[in-house]
Design a protein around this motif. Structure first.
Motif, PDB file in Angstrom:
ATOM      1  N   THR A  94       4.316   1.387  -5.848  1.00 24.19           N
ATOM      2  CA  THR A  94       4.747   0.208  -5.106  1.00 24.19           C
ATOM      3  C   THR A  94       5.799   0.216  -3.843  1.00 24.19           C
ATOM      4  O   THR A  94       5.811  -0.135  -2.810  1.00 24.19           O
ATOM      5  CB  THR A  94       5.052  -0.961  -5.756  1.00 24.19           C
ATOM      6  OG1 THR A  94       3.860  -1.320  -6.868  1.00 24.19           O
ATOM      7  CG2 THR A  94       5.054  -2.470  -4.959  1.00 24.19           C
ATOM      8  N   LEU A  95       6.905   0.915  -4.409  1.00 24.89           N
ATOM      9  CA  LEU A  95       8.122   0.993  -3.454  1.00 24.89           C
ATOM     10  C   LEU A  95       7.822   2.016  -2.236  1.00 24.89           C
ATOM     11  O   LEU A  95       8.276   1.843  -1.137  1.00 24.89           O
ATOM     12  CB  LEU A  95       9.111   1.178  -4.192  1.00 24.89           C
ATOM     13  CG  LEU A  95       9.674   0.271  -5.283  1.00 24.89           C
ATOM     14  CD1 LEU A  95      10.961   0.758  -6.116  1.00 24.89           C
ATOM     15  CD2 LEU A  95      10.346  -1.091  -4.501  1.00 24.89           C
ATOM     16  N   LEU A  96       6.999   2.997  -2.779  1.00 25.18           N
ATOM     17  CA  LEU A  96       6.703   3.931  -1.775  1.00 25.18           C
ATOM     18  C   LEU A  96       5.956   3.369  -0.580  1.00 25.18           C
ATOM     19  O   LEU A  96       5.994   3.631   0.648  1.00 25.18           O
ATOM     20  CB  LEU A  96       6.073   5.175  -2.452  1.00 25.18           C
ATOM     21  CG  LEU A  96       7.095   6.177  -2.642  1.00 25.18           C
ATOM     22  CD1 LEU A  96       6.336   7.236  -3.685  1.00 25.18           C
ATOM     23  CD2 LEU A  96       7.993   6.862  -1.776  1.00 25.18           C
ATOM     24  N   LYS A  97       4.898   2.642  -1.209  1.00 24.44           N
ATOM     25  CA  LYS A  97       3.974   2.211  -0.156  1.00 24.44           C
ATOM     26  C   LYS A  97       4.656   1.001   0.684  1.00 24.44           C
ATOM     27  O   LYS A  97       4.402   1.006   1.908  1.00 24.44           O
ATOM     28  CB  LYS A  97       2.918   1.284  -0.989  1.00 24.44           C
ATOM     29  CG  LYS A  97       2.014   2.126  -1.498  1.00 24.44           C
ATOM     30  CD  LYS A  97       0.689   1.572  -2.420  1.00 24.44           C
ATOM     31  CE  LYS A  97      -0.183   2.378  -3.320  1.00 24.44           C
ATOM     32  NZ  LYS A  97      -1.043   1.789  -4.181  1.00 24.44           N
ATOM     33  N   LEU A  98       5.643   0.214   0.135  1.00 27.92           N
ATOM     34  CA  LEU A  98       6.450  -0.616   0.997  1.00 27.92           C
ATOM     35  C   LEU A  98       7.380   0.229   2.129  1.00 27.92           C
ATOM     36  O   LEU A  98       7.496  -0.175   3.038  1.00 27.92           O
ATOM     37  CB  LEU A  98       7.342  -1.495   0.276  1.00 27.92           C
ATOM     38  CG  LEU A  98       6.793  -2.568  -0.582  1.00 27.92           C
ATOM     39  CD1 LEU A  98       7.539  -3.413  -1.651  1.00 27.92           C
ATOM     40  CD2 LEU A  98       6.204  -3.519   0.338  1.00 27.92           C
ATOM     41  N   LEU A  99       8.117   1.186   1.479  1.00 29.66           N
ATOM     42  CA  LEU A  99       8.829   2.131   2.224  1.00 29.66           C
ATOM     43  C   LEU A  99       7.962   2.780   3.448  1.00 29.66           C
ATOM     44  O   LEU A  99       8.417   2.639   4.692  1.00 29.66           O
ATOM     45  CB  LEU A  99       9.251   3.308   1.687  1.00 29.66           C
ATOM     46  CG  LEU A  99      10.441   3.949   2.319  1.00 29.66           C
ATOM     47  CD1 LEU A  99      11.474   3.229   2.685  1.00 29.66           C
ATOM     48  CD2 LEU A  99      11.043   5.330   1.251  1.00 29.66           C
ATOM     49  N   GLY A 123       4.970   1.695   4.721  1.00 29.35           N
ATOM     50  CA  GLY A 123       4.448   0.681   5.790  1.00 29.35           C
ATOM     51  C   GLY A 123       2.981   0.827   5.934  1.00 29.35           C
ATOM     52  O   GLY A 123       2.684  -0.142   6.836  1.00 29.35           O
ATOM     53  N   ASN A 124       2.015   1.765   5.830  1.00 23.63           N
ATOM     54  CA  ASN A 124       0.903   1.605   6.142  1.00 23.63           C
ATOM     55  C   ASN A 124       0.033   2.736   5.202  1.00 23.63           C
ATOM     56  O   ASN A 124       0.748   3.250   4.426  1.00 23.63           O
ATOM     57  CB  ASN A 124       0.553   2.047   7.656  1.00 23.63           C
ATOM     58  CG  ASN A 124       1.217   3.637   7.744  1.00 23.63           C
ATOM     59  OD1 ASN A 124       1.201   4.321   7.078  1.00 23.63           O
ATOM     60  ND2 ASN A 124       1.607   3.847   8.819  1.00 23.63           N
ATOM     61  N   ASP A 125      -1.198   2.774   5.547  1.00 22.87           N
ATOM     62  CA  ASP A 125      -2.010   3.357   4.313  1.00 22.87           C
ATOM     63  C   ASP A 125      -2.653   4.719   5.151  1.00 22.87           C
ATOM     64  O   ASP A 125      -3.460   5.310   4.385  1.00 22.87           O
ATOM     65  CB  ASP A 125      -3.299   2.597   4.013  1.00 22.87           C
ATOM     66  CG  ASP A 125      -2.818   1.242   2.725  1.00 22.87           C
ATOM     67  OD1 ASP A 125      -1.761   1.713   2.334  1.00 22.87           O
ATOM     68  OD2 ASP A 125      -3.309   0.216   3.089  1.00 22.87           O
ATOM     69  N   SER A 126      -2.334   4.944   6.086  1.00 23.11           N
ATOM     70  CA  SER A 126      -2.627   6.245   6.842  1.00 23.11           C
ATOM     71  C   SER A 126      -1.986   7.521   6.466  1.00 23.11           C
ATOM     72  O   SER A 126      -2.416   8.732   7.055  1.00 23.11           O
ATOM     73  CB  SER A 126      -2.399   6.007   8.353  1.00 23.11           C
ATOM     74  OG  SER A 126      -0.908   5.913   8.794  1.00 23.11           O
ATOM     75  N   LEU A 127      -1.232   7.399   5.376  1.00 22.80           N
ATOM     76  CA  LEU A 127      -0.758   8.578   4.928  1.00 22.80           C
ATOM     77  C   LEU A 127      -1.631   9.456   4.135  1.00 22.80           C
ATOM     78  O   LEU A 127      -2.408   8.934   3.527  1.00 22.80           O
ATOM     79  CB  LEU A 127       0.562   8.316   3.998  1.00 22.80           C
ATOM     80  CG  LEU A 127       1.305   9.365   3.388  1.00 22.80           C
ATOM     81  CD1 LEU A 127       2.062   9.940   4.838  1.00 22.80           C
ATOM     82  CD2 LEU A 127       2.524   8.973   2.628  1.00 22.80           C
ATOM     83  N   ASP A 128      -1.585  10.653   4.148  1.00 18.12           N
ATOM     84  CA  ASP A 128      -2.478  11.628   3.494  1.00 18.12           C
ATOM     85  C   ASP A 128      -2.107  11.380   1.976  1.00 18.12           C
ATOM     86  O   ASP A 128      -0.980  11.402   1.457  1.00 18.12           O
ATOM     87  CB  ASP A 128      -2.223  13.158   3.898  1.00 18.12           C
ATOM     88  CG  ASP A 128      -2.967  14.118   3.110  1.00 18.12           C
ATOM     89  OD1 ASP A 128      -4.240  13.578   2.620  1.00 18.12           O
ATOM     90  OD2 ASP A 128      -2.436  15.303   3.022  1.00 18.12           O
ATOM     91  N   PRO A 129      -3.198  11.281   1.233  1.00 14.79           N
ATOM     92  CA  PRO A 129      -3.036  10.993  -0.359  1.00 14.79           C
ATOM     93  C   PRO A 129      -2.341  12.135  -1.106  1.00 14.79           C
ATOM     94  O   PRO A 129      -1.578  11.888  -1.941  1.00 14.79           O
ATOM     95  CB  PRO A 129      -4.415  10.832  -0.861  1.00 14.79           C
ATOM     96  CG  PRO A 129      -5.347  10.343   0.389  1.00 14.79           C
ATOM     97  CD  PRO A 129      -4.627  11.030   1.726  1.00 14.79           C
TER      98      PRO A 129
END
Length: 111
Positions: A43-48, A50-56
């Protein structure tokens, strides 16, 4: 010039008790923050980020890295507290020895 045990804190029972209490508290704080960060790392990484465009694959590697770093948090807090206590008692050699030993162990772990 030799240091006076009453003023330097060396051998003083009150100083020893205070140091032990500080180290115990540091261990508890380190375990608590390591556990909180480890369980909420995703959760903290997703907040840091800021978007979902990062490679999984990148997100997975970052998550694994944070989770591994969380395991060392208790040790980092205890070492920082012990170093501060040594410097507060005007003992500058002990933190240097600990730092040299930690660097040596880190080097051996990297090789």
């Amino acid at each position: 010039k030799d240091a006076d045990p009453e003023t330097s804190g060396e051998g003083n029972p009150r100083t020893t008790r205070t140091l032990i209490t500080a180290l115990r508290l540091a261990l508890m704080v380190g375990v608590f923050f390591g556990a909180v960060l480890g369980t909420s790392a995703s959760t903290l990484l997703k907040l840091l980020i800021g978007n979902d465009s990062l490679d999984p694959a990148v997100f997975s590697a970052a998550l694994r890295y944070v989770q591994i770093r969380c395991l060392g948090m208790p040790a980092a807090v205890v070492i920082g507290t012990a170093q501060s206590a040594c410097l507060g008692m005007q003992d500058v050699k002990s933190p240097l020895y600990v730092l040299a030993a930690a660097a040596g162990i880190n080097f051996l772990g990297d090789v």
